[in-house]
Motif scaffolding. Structure first.
Motif, PDB file in Angstrom:
ATOM      1  N   CYS A  46     -34.065 -15.509   2.457  1.00 62.75           N
ATOM      2  CA  CYS A  46     -33.171 -16.535   2.439  1.00 62.75           C
ATOM      3  C   CYS A  46     -33.064 -16.224   0.730  1.00 62.75           C
ATOM      4  O   CYS A  46     -31.916 -17.087   0.856  1.00 62.75           O
ATOM      5  CB  CYS A  46     -33.554 -17.651   2.728  1.00 62.75           C
ATOM      6  SG  CYS A  46     -34.697 -18.565   3.918  1.00 62.75           S
ATOM      7  N   GLY A  47     -33.755 -15.677   0.394  1.00 63.61           N
ATOM      8  CA  GLY A  47     -34.020 -15.793  -1.577  1.00 63.61           C
ATOM      9  C   GLY A  47     -32.371 -14.705  -2.275  1.00 63.61           C
ATOM     10  O   GLY A  47     -32.283 -15.244  -2.946  1.00 63.61           O
ATOM     11  N   ARG A  48     -31.988 -14.048  -1.381  1.00 59.33           N
ATOM     12  CA  ARG A  48     -30.954 -12.688  -2.126  1.00 59.33           C
ATOM     13  C   ARG A  48     -29.551 -14.371  -2.519  1.00 59.33           C
ATOM     14  O   ARG A  48     -28.734 -14.760  -2.538  1.00 59.33           O
ATOM     15  CB  ARG A  48     -30.581 -12.891  -1.353  1.00 59.33           C
ATOM     16  CG  ARG A  48     -29.128 -11.317  -1.238  1.00 59.33           C
ATOM     17  CD  ARG A  48     -28.373 -10.839  -0.578  1.00 59.33           C
ATOM     18  NE  ARG A  48     -28.479 -11.686   1.239  1.00 59.33           N
ATOM     19  CZ  ARG A  48     -26.956 -11.265   1.578  1.00 59.33           C
ATOM     20  NH1 ARG A  48     -27.213  -9.746   1.715  1.00 59.33           N
ATOM     21  NH2 ARG A  48     -26.695 -11.996   2.798  1.00 59.33           N
ATOM     22  N   CYS A  49     -29.940 -15.491  -1.517  1.00 59.02           N
ATOM     23  CA  CYS A  49     -28.858 -16.832  -1.877  1.00 59.02           C
ATOM     24  C   CYS A  49     -29.158 -18.395  -2.219  1.00 59.02           C
ATOM     25  O   CYS A  49     -28.865 -18.460  -3.182  1.00 59.02           O
ATOM     26  CB  CYS A  49     -27.890 -16.956  -0.580  1.00 59.02           C
ATOM     27  SG  CYS A  49     -26.667 -15.445  -0.014  1.00 59.02           S
ATOM     28  N   HIS A  50     -30.290 -17.983  -1.882  1.00 59.41           N
ATOM     29  CA  HIS A  50     -30.823 -19.266  -1.877  1.00 59.41           C
ATOM     30  C   HIS A  50     -32.380 -19.846  -2.873  1.00 59.41           C
ATOM     31  O   HIS A  50     -33.139 -18.880  -3.018  1.00 59.41           O
ATOM     32  CB  HIS A  50     -31.720 -20.862  -0.601  1.00 59.41           C
ATOM     33  CG  HIS A  50     -30.209 -20.474   0.411  1.00 59.41           C
ATOM     34  ND1 HIS A  50     -29.572 -21.678   0.604  1.00 59.41           N
ATOM     35  CD2 HIS A  50     -30.376 -19.842   1.286  1.00 59.41           C
ATOM     36  CE1 HIS A  50     -28.758 -21.825   1.674  1.00 59.41           C
ATOM     37  NE2 HIS A  50     -29.278 -20.023   1.988  1.00 59.41           N
ATOM     38  N   ALA A  51     -32.292 -20.697  -3.425  1.00 59.95           N
ATOM     39  CA  ALA A  51     -33.531 -20.904  -4.864  1.00 59.95           C
ATOM     40  C   ALA A  51     -34.461 -21.063  -4.257  1.00 59.95           C
ATOM     41  O   ALA A  51     -33.853 -22.247  -3.268  1.00 59.95           O
ATOM     42  CB  ALA A  51     -32.922 -22.449  -5.663  1.00 59.95           C
ATOM     43  N   LEU A  52     -35.834 -21.340  -3.774  1.00 59.15           N
ATOM     44  CA  LEU A  52     -36.909 -21.592  -3.869  1.00 59.15           C
ATOM     45  C   LEU A  52     -37.675 -22.067  -4.335  1.00 59.15           C
ATOM     46  O   LEU A  52     -38.669 -22.062  -3.784  1.00 59.15           O
ATOM     47  CB  LEU A  52     -37.521 -19.518  -2.847  1.00 59.15           C
ATOM     48  CG  LEU A  52     -36.536 -19.307  -1.659  1.00 59.15           C
ATOM     49  CD1 LEU A  52     -36.851 -17.878  -1.536  1.00 59.15           C
ATOM     50  CD2 LEU A  52     -35.808 -20.092  -0.774  1.00 59.15           C
ATOM     51  N   ALA A  53     -37.901 -22.413  -5.268  1.00 54.36           N
ATOM     52  CA  ALA A  53     -38.545 -23.641  -5.861  1.00 54.36           C
ATOM     53  C   ALA A  53     -37.578 -24.757  -7.062  1.00 54.36           C
ATOM     54  O   ALA A  53     -36.606 -24.944  -6.772  1.00 54.36           O
ATOM     55  CB  ALA A  53     -38.712 -22.651  -7.307  1.00 54.36           C
ATOM     56  N   ALA A  54     -38.372 -25.300  -6.890  1.00 51.46           N
ATOM     57  CA  ALA A  54     -38.180 -26.986  -7.822  1.00 51.46           C
ATOM     58  C   ALA A  54     -37.635 -26.193  -9.100  1.00 51.46           C
ATOM     59  O   ALA A  54     -37.733 -25.913  -9.686  1.00 51.46           O
ATOM     60  CB  ALA A  54     -39.036 -28.014  -7.855  1.00 51.46           C
ATOM     61  N   GLU A  55     -36.125 -27.392  -9.320  1.00 49.51           N
ATOM     62  CA  GLU A  55     -35.394 -26.842 -10.424  1.00 49.51           C
ATOM     63  C   GLU A  55     -35.016 -25.700 -10.642  1.00 49.51           C
ATOM     64  O   GLU A  55     -34.587 -25.357 -12.137  1.00 49.51           O
ATOM     65  CB  GLU A  55     -35.970 -27.950 -11.143  1.00 49.51           C
ATOM     66  CG  GLU A  55     -36.898 -29.142 -11.435  1.00 49.51           C
ATOM     67  CD  GLU A  55     -37.168 -30.055 -12.591  1.00 49.51           C
ATOM     68  OE1 GLU A  55     -37.365 -29.326 -13.735  1.00 49.51           O
ATOM     69  OE2 GLU A  55     -38.054 -30.596 -12.347  1.00 49.51           O
ATOM     70  N   THR A  56     -34.803 -25.433  -9.630  1.00 55.98           N
ATOM     71  CA  THR A  56     -33.832 -23.722 -10.030  1.00 55.98           C
ATOM     72  C   THR A  56     -32.106 -23.494  -9.148  1.00 55.98           C
ATOM     73  O   THR A  56     -32.631 -24.048  -8.128  1.00 55.98           O
ATOM     74  CB  THR A  56     -34.796 -22.672  -9.193  1.00 55.98           C
ATOM     75  OG1 THR A  56     -36.325 -22.547  -9.417  1.00 55.98           O
ATOM     76  CG2 THR A  56     -34.775 -21.622  -9.772  1.00 55.98           C
ATOM     77  N   ALA A  57     -31.623 -22.711  -9.867  1.00 59.65           N
ATOM     78  CA  ALA A  57     -30.393 -22.698  -9.305  1.00 59.65           C
ATOM     79  C   ALA A  57     -30.248 -21.077  -8.418  1.00 59.65           C
ATOM     80  O   ALA A  57     -31.276 -20.020  -8.457  1.00 59.65           O
ATOM     81  CB  ALA A  57     -29.830 -22.133 -10.654  1.00 59.65           C
ATOM     82  N   SER A  58     -29.771 -21.586  -7.509  1.00 57.93           N
ATOM     83  CA  SER A  58     -30.200 -20.695  -6.224  1.00 57.93           C
ATOM     84  C   SER A  58     -28.629 -19.558  -6.799  1.00 57.93           C
ATOM     85  O   SER A  58     -28.223 -19.409  -7.039  1.00 57.93           O
ATOM     86  CB  SER A  58     -29.047 -21.059  -4.773  1.00 57.93           C
ATOM     87  OG  SER A  58     -29.179 -22.306  -4.733  1.00 57.93           O
ATOM     88  N   PRO A  59     -29.241 -18.084  -6.799  1.00 67.38           N
ATOM     89  CA  PRO A  59     -28.514 -17.144  -7.108  1.00 67.38           C
ATOM     90  C   PRO A  59     -26.854 -17.240  -6.433  1.00 67.38           C
ATOM     91  O   PRO A  59     -26.213 -16.982  -7.104  1.00 67.38           O
ATOM     92  CB  PRO A  59     -29.199 -15.543  -5.902  1.00 67.38           C
ATOM     93  CG  PRO A  59     -30.555 -16.737  -5.851  1.00 67.38           C
ATOM     94  CD  PRO A  59     -30.486 -17.732  -5.940  1.00 67.38           C
ATOM     95  N   LEU A  60     -26.589 -17.748  -5.264  1.00 72.16           N
ATOM     96  CA  LEU A  60     -25.615 -17.871  -5.031  1.00 72.16           C
ATOM     97  C   LEU A  60     -25.354 -19.529  -5.150  1.00 72.16           C
ATOM     98  O   LEU A  60     -25.219 -20.121  -4.507  1.00 72.16           O
ATOM     99  CB  LEU A  60     -25.214 -17.113  -3.544  1.00 72.16           C
ATOM    100  CG  LEU A  60     -23.866 -18.026  -2.555  1.00 72.16           C
ATOM    101  CD1 LEU A  60     -22.975 -16.633  -3.099  1.00 72.16           C
ATOM    102  CD2 LEU A  60     -24.095 -17.393  -1.093  1.00 72.16           C
TER     103      LEU A  60
END
Length: 114
Positions: A46-60
């Motif tokens: 999922c990390g290619r598009c979605h952020a996986l940590a609090a207060e992090t912006a998603s790549p997409l």
């Protein structure tokens, strides 16, 4: 009519916030290895598009932060969605189904204090 719609939306918002807080408050301490493995699974799938940590912006830009979204799910729904493949609202998102072991690891990661 607009007033009724606004009230329903507020009810849904408060329900989601309440469920999220309940999930956070009732988390069980987990093994650090399971946390990292769960994060690795999400990063790989999922990390290619979605952020996986609090207060992090998603790549997409348009993709929601999965740390926030998945932690707001009630446990039973999260397990079901991960096992069946979380539905997508757009055609480019793959439908990924996780095994029971993977789901445990993902839940362990999401219940951690990061």
């Amino acid at each position: 009519m607009a007033h009724t719609l606004k009230g329903k939306l507020m009810q849904r918002l408060w329900f989601r916030v309440s469920v999220g807080l309940l999930f956070l408050c009732c988390s069980v301490p987990t093994d650090a290895a399971d946390n990292e493995n769960g994060k690795d699974l999400l990063q790989k799938n999922c990390g290619r598009c979605h952020a996986l940590a609090a207060e992090t912006a998603s790549p997409l830009k348009e993709a929601p932060n999965l740390w926030i979204v998945l932690r707001s799910y009630p446990t039973e729904r999260l397990e079901f969605e991960l096992a069946e493949g979380i539905g997508s609202r757009h055609k480019d998102m793959p439908q990924i189904q996780f095994s029971s072991e993977d789901i445990y690891k993902i839940e362990s990661y999401l219940s951690g204090d990061r």
